[in-house]
Design an enzyme around this catalytic site. Sequence first.
Site: not given
Length: 396
Positions: A118, A206
């Site tokens: 992530y 993101e």
Amino acid sequence: MNLHEYQGKEILSSFGVAIQRGVVAQTPEEAVVAARKLTEETGTSWHVIKAQVHAGGRGKGGGVKLAKSLEEVEKLSGQIIGMNLITPQTSAEGKKVHQVLIAEDVYYPGDNEPEEYYMSVLLNRATGKNMIMYSTEGGMDIEAVAEKTPHLIFTEEIDPTQGLLPFQARKVAFNLGLSGQAFKEMTKFVTALYKAYTEADASLFEINPVLKTSDDKVIAVDAKVTLDDNALFRHKDYAYMRDLREENPIEVEAKEAGLNYVDLDGNVGCMVNGAGLAMATMDLIKQAGGEPANFLDVGGTADAERVETAFKLILKDPNVKAILVNIFGGIVRCDRVAQGIVDAYKNMGTINVPIIVRLQGTNADIAKELIDNSGLDVQSAIEFQEAADKVQAVLS
Ligand code: GDP
Ligand code: MN
């Protein structure tokens, strides 16, 4: 301004960030053409069909599917295009899918297992610095990781005046447990990602997952990007990326009329001049036992036309049970605003919710008189508290 995954990847790629390649398609036929093209360019035999909507969690809602043949590309695209995609990040009604991204399959087998990380870049408002948040626990359940095992999420703060320093990029790669080729790829990835974030004037990048492929490449498989609206004037080349189908229709209309409107969930519509006063007015509504239905800053020129547009916008929200107008007459005179309100009201015929108008500043008393003598169902107030009490009274 929020972007679609394929648009975010386009920007990433233009700054040298490695991405999972793909082609956007509006129909199953286009999807097959796209898949063929990708196979020619990348050698991929499988394809991923990805719904393009402004919401995450698409995989969980059935908006991301793996196709192992061109027949499957066609079939799955046909299922996803036009579907109402419901994910943990959409409302209960879901979002209509207008287009899909046909992407190369990057989870191919090899020497190592593919690994998902992530990574996001955003502004830390508390410290006034940018930060990179990252974790080895990437993939579809990052929210659960943040909740249950927050120590598995690292942050790296970046002084915006210095930019990302080389040792910081290496630290990210090191904390992700990488070595060799993958380590080098990751430092390159982080550096290019941070450059994309700053130069595109984004407020969020993101990437979940960032994938380490079985042959140690590091690539962006997903991209959730928000560009800062206040900086869009210097990114005219991104303007075409706005997809109005994904935005709140009342907010779109407000923007066209030059009004600052943000839709909220409450029951009291508010019309205010100035952002600070708008915030204070929303507090006031809460104190009076209501919930603001919107934030609306009509700006400095509260003439009849603007007031009418604002009323119309507020009344489009079926939850609105009352409207509070709170205007400070500094440059603009209160009596002119009051006249604007009266004219707008008369132009609109009937308004079926109670209206409380608080005007303060230059000629406030003349304005109050104008409202009181208008014969319209509008209550006036001069003091803040008086307005709050009147809102409370009409709500109870
Ligand atoms: P999100 O669910 O909206 O976050 O969409 P993502 O773009 O992150 O995709 C969801 C999931 O689909 C990923 O976490 C992967 O597990 C899977 N996925 C994405 N690309 C590929 C691919 O090329 N091959 C395979 N097998 N799975 C993929
Ligand atoms: Mn994702």
